[in-house]
Write a protein that holds these residues in place. Structure first.
Motif, PDB file in Angstrom:
ATOM      1  N   SER A 107      -4.630   6.835  16.380  1.00  0.00           N
ATOM      2  CA  SER A 107      -4.099   5.522  16.727  1.00  0.00           C
ATOM      3  C   SER A 107      -4.105   4.585  15.521  1.00  0.00           C
ATOM      4  CB  SER A 107      -4.912   4.921  17.875  1.00  0.00           C
ATOM      5  OG  SER A 107      -4.380   3.700  18.277  1.00  0.00           O
ATOM      6  N   LEU A 108      -5.185   4.581  14.773  1.00  0.00           N
ATOM      7  CA  LEU A 108      -5.285   3.725  13.585  1.00  0.00           C
ATOM      8  C   LEU A 108      -4.280   4.136  12.504  1.00  0.00           C
ATOM      9  CD1 LEU A 108      -9.169   3.351  13.334  1.00  0.00           C
ATOM     10  CD2 LEU A 108      -7.510   1.591  14.014  1.00  0.00           C
ATOM     11  N   LYS A 109      -4.144   5.455  12.288  1.00  0.00           N
ATOM     12  CA  LYS A 109      -3.179   5.941  11.289  1.00  0.00           C
ATOM     13  C   LYS A 109      -1.749   5.593  11.693  1.00  0.00           C
ATOM     14  CE  LYS A 109      -5.878   9.760   9.448  1.00  0.00           C
ATOM     15  NZ  LYS A 109      -5.976  11.213   9.299  1.00  0.00           N
ATOM     16  N   LEU A 110      -1.457   5.697  12.970  1.00  0.00           N
ATOM     17  CA  LEU A 110      -0.127   5.375  13.454  1.00  0.00           C
ATOM     18  C   LEU A 110       0.185   3.897  13.239  1.00  0.00           C
ATOM     19  CD1 LEU A 110       2.459   6.230  14.905  1.00  0.00           C
ATOM     20  CD2 LEU A 110       1.284   5.793  17.073  1.00  0.00           C
ATOM     21  N   LYS A 111      -0.753   3.030  13.587  1.00  0.00           N
ATOM     22  CA  LYS A 111      -0.560   1.592  13.386  1.00  0.00           C
ATOM     23  C   LYS A 111      -0.359   1.274  11.906  1.00  0.00           C
ATOM     24  CE  LYS A 111      -3.144   0.111  17.432  1.00  0.00           C
ATOM     25  NZ  LYS A 111      -4.367  -0.519  17.946  1.00  0.00           N
TER      26      LYS A 111
ATOM     27  N   ILE B 175       3.141   2.355  10.800  1.00  0.00           N
ATOM     28  CA  ILE B 175       4.165   1.428  11.298  1.00  0.00           C
ATOM     29  C   ILE B 175       4.175   0.153  10.470  1.00  0.00           C
ATOM     30  CG2 ILE B 175       4.834  -0.032  13.258  1.00  0.00           C
ATOM     31  CD1 ILE B 175       3.822   2.292  15.067  1.00  0.00           C
ATOM     32  N   LEU B 176       3.007  -0.371  10.164  1.00  0.00           N
ATOM     33  CA  LEU B 176       2.925  -1.569   9.331  1.00  0.00           C
ATOM     34  C   LEU B 176       3.525  -1.327   7.952  1.00  0.00           C
ATOM     35  CD1 LEU B 176      -0.607  -2.991  10.217  1.00  0.00           C
ATOM     36  CD2 LEU B 176       1.598  -4.097  10.601  1.00  0.00           C
TER      37      LEU B 176
ATOM     38  N   LYS C 121       8.015  -2.181   4.060  1.00  0.00           N
ATOM     39  CA  LYS C 121       9.033  -1.639   3.164  1.00  0.00           C
ATOM     40  C   LYS C 121      10.425  -2.087   3.598  1.00  0.00           C
ATOM     41  CE  LYS C 121       6.497   2.519   1.870  1.00  0.00           C
ATOM     42  NZ  LYS C 121       6.431   3.982   2.009  1.00  0.00           N
ATOM     43  N   GLU C 122      10.631  -2.185   4.886  1.00  0.00           N
ATOM     44  CA  GLU C 122      11.934  -2.555   5.410  1.00  0.00           C
ATOM     45  C   GLU C 122      12.288  -4.000   5.076  1.00  0.00           C
ATOM     46  OE1 GLU C 122      13.630  -2.646   9.820  1.00  0.00           O
ATOM     47  OE2 GLU C 122      12.767  -0.719   9.269  1.00  0.00           O
TER      48      GLU C 122
END
Length: 89
Positions: A73-77, A80-81, A86-87
């Motif tokens: 869960s932490l790696k996924l968040k 995403i951040l 970057k976007e």
């Protein structure tokens, strides 16, 4: 998507495809539903697509729910951040 009728514009299929989730979830008004139903009745590829999507949704609704590990869960968040940073840079 292979066309079965040369007089059947593919753009109608694409427009329908964009609304299928809302259709399945009963989120559309009656005239829109009737238009979709008429298209599906006449278009075999879209009918198959709708049936497949309904089966997929049904399978997902009946999956056993499990808690993901906290590290995942932490790696996924974090990922995403990083992607959103970057976007916008």
């Amino acid at each position: 998507m292979k066309r079965t009728n040369p007089h059947h514009p593919q753009r109608n299929c694409l427009a329908l495809f964009e609304r299928l989730s809302e259709y399945i979830d009963s989120e559309l008004d009656t005239p829109t539903c009737k238009t979709i139903e008429a298209h599906i009745k006449a278009c075999r590829p879209c009918r198959v697509c709708l049936q497949t999507l309904k089966q997929t949704v049904n399978l997902c609704r009946h999956l056993e729910r499990r808690q993901v590990p906290e590290t995942f869960s932490l790696k996924l968040k974090e990922s995403i951040l990083n992607m959103t940073k970057k976007e916008f840079n």
